[in-house]
Motif scaffolding. Structure first.
Motif, short mmCIF file in Angstrom:
data_model
loop_
_atom_site.label_atom_id
_atom_site.label_comp_id
_atom_site.label_asym_id
_atom_site.label_seq_id
_atom_site.Cartn_x
_atom_site.Cartn_y
_atom_site.Cartn_z
N ALA A 1 0.16 -8.61 4.44
CA ALA A 1 0.86 -8.59 3.15
C ALA A 1 2.12 -9.45 3.20
O ALA A 1 2.42 -10.18 2.25
N GLY B 1 2.81 -12.85 0.91
CA GLY B 1 4.00 -13.08 0.09
C GLY B 1 4.71 -14.36 0.46
O GLY B 1 5.11 -15.15 -0.40
N LYS C 1 -0.48 1.34 -1.25
CA LYS C 1 -0.46 0.10 -2.03
C LYS C 1 0.97 -0.32 -2.33
O LYS C 1 1.30 -1.50 -2.28
N ASP C 2 1.85 0.64 -2.62
CA ASP C 2 3.26 0.32 -2.87
C ASP C 2 3.93 -0.24 -1.62
O ASP C 2 4.75 -1.15 -1.70
N ARG D 1 2.77 -3.76 -1.22
CA ARG D 1 3.44 -4.59 -2.24
C ARG D 1 4.87 -4.89 -1.78
O ARG D 1 5.35 -6.02 -1.94
N TRP E 1 4.68 -7.59 0.76
CA TRP E 1 4.45 -8.87 0.08
C TRP E 1 5.79 -9.39 -0.47
O TRP E 1 6.13 -10.56 -0.29
N GLU E 2 6.53 -8.52 -1.13
CA GLU E 2 7.82 -8.91 -1.71
C GLU E 2 8.82 -9.33 -0.63
O GLU E 2 9.59 -10.26 -0.84
#
Length: 153
Positions: free
Chosen positions: A24, A28, A134-135, A138, A141-142
C-alpha cells in the motif's frame, strides 16, 4: 537534491500483514499523480549509507518486536547513523509500524534515531496492531503518497 528526487523506502517485511502495508505504501508513493520522484526500495539489511546520501526523503517500515523496532531496521540505522549524520538533516520521512498488540516502543525508538539524524516527520505515522483493515491500508497509501508528493519538483 538529486536531479530527480529520490525517495528511499527502507523496510523489514517478515509477515503477510507487513507485506500488505508495504504494498500500500509503494502504491501511494508511485501513484501516477506523483510525478518526477523515483522510489527506491531496499530491505533494511541491504540499505546502505550511499542509499541514504542519495535520497531526498525516506519511508521506513518495521514490525514492533518486544517493544522496539526490528533488529534489521536497527542494523540499518547503526550502519548509516554516523556516515549520514549531517548530510541528511531536514529531509522528510514517513513511518509505518505493525505490531501484534502494541507499537509504542518501536515508534519511540525510530523517532529517537530520526530526531538525532535531523530528519523531519513528513506525514503522520501509520500504526497497526493485528490484521490491517481497509482504513489502515488506505492510511499506508496516503503515507507513501504524502511523503512522495513533498519531493515533487
Amino acid at each position: 537534491m538529486a536531479l530527480v528526487p529520490r525517495l528511499l523506502l527502507v523496510h523489514h517485511t517478515p509477515s503477510p500483514n507487513l507485506q500488505a502495508m508495504f504494498e500500500a505504501v509503494v502504491s501511494g508513493a508511485t501513484d501516477p499523480e506523483i510525478e518526477g520522484v523515483d522510489l527506491v526500495r531496499r530491505a533494511a539489511l541491504e540499505a546502505s549509507a550511499s542509499d541514504v546520501l542519495a535520497a531526498d526523503g525516506f519511508l521506513l517500515g518495521t514490525p514492533a518486536y518486544l517493544g522496539y523496532m526490528s533488529g534489521a531496521l536497527k542494523t540499518f540505522f547503526d550502519s548509516v547513523f554516523y556516515p549520514c549524520l549531517d548530510a541528511a538533516r531536514g529531509r522528510p520521512y514517513g513511518l509505518y509500524v505493525h505490531g501484534n498488540n502494541d507499537t509504542t516502543g518501536a515508534v519511540r525508538s525510530v523517532e529517537g534515531i530520526t530526531k538525532g539524524m535531523g530528519w523531519e516527520k513528513g506525514a503522520e505515522h501509520v500504526l497497526v496492531t493485528g490484521a490491517p483493515t481497509k482504513d489502515d491500508l488506505r492510511a499506508c497509501w496516503e503515507l507513501g503518497a504524502t511523503v512522495a508528493a513533498t519531493l515533487m519538483p
